[in-house]
Write a protein that holds these residues in place. Structure first.
Motif, PDB file in Angstrom:
ATOM      1  N   VAL A   1       0.848  -1.189   0.000  1.00  0.00           N
ATOM      2  CA  VAL A   1       0.000   0.000   0.000  1.00  0.00           C
ATOM      3  C   VAL A   1       0.887   1.243   0.000  1.00  0.00           C
ATOM      4  CG1 VAL A   1      -1.761   1.300   1.250  1.00  0.00           C
ATOM      5  CG2 VAL A   1      -1.807  -1.198   1.265  1.00  0.00           C
ATOM      6  N   GLN A   2       0.608   2.146  -0.919  1.00  0.00           N
ATOM      7  CA  GLN A   2       1.283   3.441  -0.925  1.00  0.00           C
ATOM      8  C   GLN A   2       0.271   4.482  -0.458  1.00  0.00           C
ATOM      9  OE1 GLN A   2       1.525   1.547  -4.123  1.00  0.00           O
ATOM     10  NE2 GLN A   2       3.123   0.542  -2.941  1.00  0.00           N
ATOM     11  N   LEU A   3       0.706   5.320   0.473  1.00  0.00           N
ATOM     12  CA  LEU A   3      -0.174   6.321   1.049  1.00  0.00           C
ATOM     13  C   LEU A   3       0.335   7.712   0.737  1.00  0.00           C
ATOM     14  CD1 LEU A   3      -0.665   4.737   4.593  1.00  0.00           C
ATOM     15  CD2 LEU A   3      -2.121   4.456   2.598  1.00  0.00           C
ATOM     16  N   GLN A   4      -0.585   8.604   0.439  1.00  0.00           N
ATOM     17  CA  GLN A   4      -0.224   9.997   0.210  1.00  0.00           C
ATOM     18  C   GLN A   4      -1.162  10.890   1.001  1.00  0.00           C
ATOM     19  OE1 GLN A   4      -0.274  11.284  -3.879  1.00  0.00           O
ATOM     20  NE2 GLN A   4       0.676  13.247  -3.418  1.00  0.00           N
ATOM     21  N   ALA A   5      -0.598  11.645   1.912  1.00  0.00           N
ATOM     22  CA  ALA A   5      -1.376  12.556   2.742  1.00  0.00           C
ATOM     23  C   ALA A   5      -1.338  13.952   2.156  1.00  0.00           C
ATOM     24  CB  ALA A   5      -0.818  12.569   4.160  1.00  0.00           C
ATOM     25  N   PHE A   6      -2.457  14.628   2.197  1.00  0.00           N
ATOM     26  CA  PHE A   6      -2.507  16.012   1.746  1.00  0.00           C
ATOM     27  C   PHE A   6      -3.656  16.721   2.430  1.00  0.00           C
ATOM     28  CE2 PHE A   6      -6.050  15.260  -1.154  1.00  0.00           C
ATOM     29  CZ  PHE A   6      -5.938  13.913  -1.438  1.00  0.00           C
ATOM     30  N   GLY A   7      -3.706  18.033   2.249  1.00  0.00           N
ATOM     31  CA  GLY A   7      -4.770  18.826   2.844  1.00  0.00           C
ATOM     32  C   GLY A   7      -4.317  19.737   3.966  1.00  0.00           C
ATOM     33  N   GLY A   8      -3.051  19.662   4.337  1.00  0.00           N
ATOM     34  CA  GLY A   8      -2.552  20.538   5.383  1.00  0.00           C
ATOM     35  C   GLY A   8      -2.469  21.981   4.916  1.00  0.00           C
ATOM     36  N   GLY A   9      -2.131  22.858   5.843  1.00  0.00           N
ATOM     37  CA  GLY A   9      -2.012  24.264   5.498  1.00  0.00           C
ATOM     38  C   GLY A   9      -1.922  25.131   6.723  1.00  0.00           C
ATOM     39  N   LEU A  10      -2.079  26.427   6.503  1.00  0.00           N
ATOM     40  CA  LEU A  10      -2.043  27.415   7.582  1.00  0.00           C
ATOM     41  C   LEU A  10      -3.466  27.864   7.876  1.00  0.00           C
ATOM     42  CD1 LEU A  10      -0.543  29.429   9.450  1.00  0.00           C
ATOM     43  CD2 LEU A  10      -0.387  30.956   7.473  1.00  0.00           C
ATOM     44  N   VAL A  11      -3.846  27.809   9.137  1.00  0.00           N
ATOM     45  CA  VAL A  11      -5.197  28.197   9.530  1.00  0.00           C
ATOM     46  C   VAL A  11      -5.134  28.931  10.856  1.00  0.00           C
ATOM     47  CG1 VAL A  11      -5.634  25.995  10.699  1.00  0.00           C
ATOM     48  CG2 VAL A  11      -7.554  27.320   9.807  1.00  0.00           C
ATOM     49  N   GLN A  12      -6.072  29.825  11.091  1.00  0.00           N
ATOM     50  CA  GLN A  12      -6.140  30.531  12.368  1.00  0.00           C
ATOM     51  C   GLN A  12      -6.766  29.646  13.433  1.00  0.00           C
ATOM     52  OE1 GLN A  12      -8.192  34.255  11.592  1.00  0.00           O
ATOM     53  NE2 GLN A  12      -6.241  35.300  11.319  1.00  0.00           N
ATOM     54  N   ALA A  13      -6.441  29.921  14.667  1.00  0.00           N
ATOM     55  CA  ALA A  13      -7.027  29.189  15.780  1.00  0.00           C
ATOM     56  C   ALA A  13      -8.550  29.263  15.700  1.00  0.00           C
ATOM     57  CB  ALA A  13      -6.536  29.754  17.104  1.00  0.00           C
ATOM     58  N   GLY A  14      -9.194  28.133  15.945  1.00  0.00           N
ATOM     59  CA  GLY A  14     -10.638  28.049  15.838  1.00  0.00           C
ATOM     60  C   GLY A  14     -11.122  27.599  14.474  1.00  0.00           C
ATOM     61  N   GLY A  15     -10.218  27.561  13.511  1.00  0.00           N
ATOM     62  CA  GLY A  15     -10.583  27.162  12.166  1.00  0.00           C
ATOM     63  C   GLY A  15     -10.600  25.650  11.963  1.00  0.00           C
ATOM     64  N   SER A  16     -10.817  25.241  10.716  1.00  0.00           N
ATOM     65  CA  SER A  16     -10.946  23.821  10.382  1.00  0.00           C
ATOM     66  C   SER A  16     -10.083  23.477   9.175  1.00  0.00           C
ATOM     67  CB  SER A  16     -12.393  23.476  10.051  1.00  0.00           C
ATOM     68  OG  SER A  16     -13.243  23.689  11.157  1.00  0.00           O
ATOM     69  N   LEU A  17      -9.688  22.221   9.132  1.00  0.00           N
ATOM     70  CA  LEU A  17      -9.011  21.652   7.974  1.00  0.00           C
ATOM     71  C   LEU A  17      -9.469  20.209   7.832  1.00  0.00           C
ATOM     72  CD1 LEU A  17      -5.248  22.756   8.278  1.00  0.00           C
ATOM     73  CD2 LEU A  17      -6.847  23.433   6.482  1.00  0.00           C
ATOM     74  N   ARG A  18      -9.434  19.697   6.618  1.00  0.00           N
ATOM     75  CA  ARG A  18      -9.688  18.283   6.409  1.00  0.00           C
ATOM     76  C   ARG A  18      -8.487  17.673   5.707  1.00  0.00           C
ATOM     77  NH1 ARG A  18     -14.279  14.946   2.993  1.00  0.00           N
ATOM     78  NH2 ARG A  18     -13.069  15.726   1.216  1.00  0.00           N
ATOM     79  N   LEU A  19      -7.858  16.738   6.379  1.00  0.00           N
ATOM     80  CA  LEU A  19      -6.752  16.006   5.789  1.00  0.00           C
ATOM     81  C   LEU A  19      -7.280  14.781   5.053  1.00  0.00           C
ATOM     82  CD1 LEU A  19      -4.147  16.063   8.704  1.00  0.00           C
ATOM     83  CD2 LEU A  19      -4.591  17.788   6.943  1.00  0.00           C
ATOM     84  N   SER A  20      -6.617  14.444   3.974  1.00  0.00           N
ATOM     85  CA  SER A  20      -6.950  13.246   3.216  1.00  0.00           C
ATOM     86  C   SER A  20      -5.720  12.355   3.107  1.00  0.00           C
ATOM     87  CB  SER A  20      -7.437  13.606   1.808  1.00  0.00           C
ATOM     88  OG  SER A  20      -8.591  14.408   1.858  1.00  0.00           O
ATOM     89  N   CYS A  21      -5.960  11.070   3.026  1.00  0.00           N
ATOM     90  CA  CYS A  21      -4.886  10.092   2.838  1.00  0.00           C
ATOM     91  C   CYS A  21      -5.346   9.139   1.749  1.00  0.00           C
ATOM     92  CB  CYS A  21      -4.623   9.350   4.138  1.00  0.00           C
ATOM     93  SG  CYS A  21      -3.359   8.054   4.003  1.00  0.00           S
ATOM     94  N   ALA A  22      -4.772   9.288   0.575  1.00  0.00           N
ATOM     95  CA  ALA A  22      -5.155   8.464  -0.563  1.00  0.00           C
ATOM     96  C   ALA A  22      -4.252   7.242  -0.645  1.00  0.00           C
ATOM     97  CB  ALA A  22      -5.058   9.271  -1.840  1.00  0.00           C
ATOM     98  N   ALA A  23      -4.873   6.087  -0.830  1.00  0.00           N
ATOM     99  CA  ALA A  23      -4.124   4.835  -0.898  1.00  0.00           C
ATOM    100  C   ALA A  23      -4.088   4.308  -2.319  1.00  0.00           C
ATOM    101  CB  ALA A  23      -4.752   3.799   0.020  1.00  0.00           C
TER     102      ALA A  23
END
Length: 125
Positions: A1-23
């Motif tokens: 299995v090869q995994l690739q994570a993405f979706g990170g970034g810079l966000v202010q406190a209280g904010g949201s992000l969604r990370l993804s991991c594609a296999a």
């Protein structure tokens, strides 16, 4: 299995992000999955895990009620929805997988065989 994570970034406190991991290379079904994170100068730590069939999840105390782990087998992708982010959530986030049909969640990083490359999450105050 090869995994690739993405979706990170810079966000202010209280904010949201969604990370993804594609296999790729193998279907995610029958794989238990997890997210770990590593802040600068610290050990890699467990964040969240999901069992091979999605029936069980586990979270470290500091993210309970704020983060949600999920998988979409049709897309062969795992997600980490992160809400109410705080500066202490700043880290490189890694996804991991282990071939574990019929078992539950585990926190020990040494039990995970497959790892993604990591994606940086930075939360500003």
């Amino acid at each position: 299995v090869q995994l690739q994570a993405f979706g990170g970034g810079l966000v202010q406190a209280g904010g949201s992000l969604r990370l993804s991991c594609a296999a790729s290379g193998r279907t995610l079904s029958s794989n238990a999955m997890a997210w770990f994170r590593q802040a600068s100068g610290k050990e890699r730590e467990f964040v969240a895990a999901i069992s091979w069939n999605g029936d069980s999840t586990d979270y470290t105390d500091s993210v309970k009620g704020r983060f949600t782990i999920s998988t979409d087998n049709a897309k062969n992708t795992m997600y980490l929805q992160m809400d109410s982010l705080a500066p202490e959530d700043t880290a490189v986030y890694y996804c991991a997988a282990r071939w574990a049909p019929g078992t539950g969640t585990v926190r020990a990083k040494d039990l995970y065989k497959y790892w993604g490359q990591g994606t940086q999450v930075t939360v500003s105050s």
